[in-house]
Scaffold this active site. Structure first.
Site, mmCIF file in Angstrom:
data_model
loop_
_atom_site.group_PDB
_atom_site.id
_atom_site.type_symbol
_atom_site.label_atom_id
_atom_site.label_comp_id
_atom_site.label_asym_id
_atom_site.label_seq_id
_atom_site.Cartn_x
_atom_site.Cartn_y
_atom_site.Cartn_z
ATOM 1 N N CYS A 39 0.807 -1.224 0.000
ATOM 2 C CA CYS A 39 0.000 0.000 0.000
ATOM 3 C C CYS A 39 0.839 1.273 0.000
ATOM 4 O O CYS A 39 0.327 2.351 -0.300
ATOM 5 C CB CYS A 39 -0.952 0.005 1.192
ATOM 6 S SG CYS A 39 -2.106 -1.392 1.203
ATOM 7 N N ASN A 98 -10.033 -0.334 0.026
ATOM 8 C CA ASN A 98 -8.579 -0.241 0.031
ATOM 9 C C ASN A 98 -8.056 -0.786 -1.299
ATOM 10 O O ASN A 98 -8.147 -1.974 -1.565
ATOM 11 C CB ASN A 98 -8.018 -1.040 1.206
ATOM 12 C CG ASN A 98 -6.505 -0.961 1.307
ATOM 13 O OD1 ASN A 98 -5.825 -0.476 0.401
ATOM 14 N ND2 ASN A 98 -5.960 -1.450 2.419
ATOM 15 N N HIS A 123 -3.463 7.322 2.924
ATOM 16 C CA HIS A 123 -3.820 6.046 2.315
ATOM 17 C C HIS A 123 -5.188 5.622 2.822
ATOM 18 O O HIS A 123 -5.467 5.683 4.030
ATOM 19 C CB HIS A 123 -2.769 4.996 2.674
ATOM 20 C CG HIS A 123 -3.188 3.587 2.414
ATOM 21 N ND1 HIS A 123 -3.741 3.180 1.215
ATOM 22 C CD2 HIS A 123 -3.154 2.485 3.211
ATOM 23 C CE1 HIS A 123 -4.024 1.878 1.274
ATOM 24 N NE2 HIS A 123 -3.671 1.437 2.483
#
EC number: 2.3.1.180
Length: 328
Positions: free
Chosen positions: A113, A285, A255
């Site tokens: 990520c 996500n 994020h």
């Protein structure tokens, strides 16, 4: 000193949308449970036959068009992904072919990520060495093909998307400037979030069944704890390094992992809710794609305005984490 200019922003999400109501039909969960724990209402799912490089092509074309740069002008392509089309060739090489160009340096970056910031920092490095470079930095992930759809703790969290920027040198007034990036990692914590199947340490033989190790596995509470602490601390560190304070930040664009993590980072960083960009409800996500998708959407929607100082913290498997400062 080189000014690192973001010339264009692009995003792409597949047409198919899976809502929480859709998930209720395939796994033991419900909309209230997902929404209260994650903030996610839906996620996009790549179409049959759609590959990571296909999605990267869409976001890249948008970023290049906004930048007014023809693909043939590019000198480097850096793609952040842990879900490439194939092990060999790289997603960056696949993307180059689909852009109809050749000769550019192509490289995949894998930092889960945190991948986009790692890729963006890589692009800044090439610009330091070759100031006339025009670097396409793209993050593209089809995370849902690494999902165990029988595991309700993970399958509700992720979606597919791609985001891209064009990075060049230039004058301070030429566009948004990447002022600084700080990156970090701690491999000792790596086993808390894994996709082990297919790696050299997990050998397999032809005909063997695919096990849960081929999909995302993680220890949620531990990941949450480290994500909040590390994202907060690296934000404080990058501001200090640049002689800035929390009060100088106009927008927090983190994020998009989980709304509880976003909220916790915002509270610790003392940023009011109205100055935090959130789109996890629409995408879930999307791993490395999360930050560039959020950046593109925040720019295109006007959430980020000219003159804003934007801080971008991220956290991912590895563990990896980082933060960027961007002046728009």
């Amino acid at each position: 000193m080189t000014n690192f200019i973001l010339r264009g922003f692009g995003l792409y999400a597949p047409e198919k949308v899976m809502t929480n109501a859709d998930l209720e039909k395939i796994v033991d969960t419900n909309d209230e449970w997902i929404t209260t724990r994650t903030g996610i209402k839906q996620r996009h799912i790549a179409a049959e036959g759609e590959a990571t490089s296909d999605m990267a092509l869409n976001s890249s074309r948008q970023a290049l068009a906004q930048a007014g740069i023809d693909p043939s002008e590019l000198t480097h392509i850096v793609c952040a992904t842990f879900t490439p089309d194939s092990v060999i060739p790289s997603a960056a090489c696949r993307l180059q072919e689909k852009l109809g160009i050749s000769g550019q340096m192509c490289l995949d970056v894998q930092a889960a990520c945190s991948g986009f910031l790692y890729a963006l920092q890589t692009g800044r490095g090439y610009l330091c060495l070759e100031p006339d470079s025009k670097v396409l930095v793209v993050a593209s992930e089809i995370v849902t093909r690494r999902m165990n759809w029988e595991d309700r703790a993970t399958c509700v969290l992720f979606g597919d998307a791609s985001g891209a920027v064009v990075l060049t040198g230039g004058e301070p007034d030429d566009g948004p400037r990447v002022l600084d990036i700080m990156l970090a990692a701690d491999g000792a914590l790596g086993d808390l979030l894994t996709v082990n199947g297919g790696g050299s340490a997990y050998s397999y033989k032809l005909g063997e069944p695919v096990g849960p190790e081929y999909f995302v596995e993680f220890q949620g509470r531990e990941v949450f704890k480290h994500a909040v602490r590390n994202m907060t601390e690296i934000c404080e560190a990058i501001l200090k390094r640049n002689g800035l304070d929390k009060s100088d930040v106009d927008v927090l664009l983190p994020h998009q992992a989980n709304y509880r993590i976003i909220d916790a980072v915002g509270r610790r960083f003392e940023i009011p809710e109205e100055r935090i960009f959130v789109n996890i409800d629409k995408y879930g996500n999307t791993s490395a794609a999360s930050v560039p998708v959020a950046l593109a959407e925040a720019v295109h929607s006007g959430f980020i305005k000219k003159g804003d100082l934007v801080i971008v913290p991220t956290f991912g498997g590895g563990f990896t984490w980082g933060a960027a400062l961007i002046r728009f």
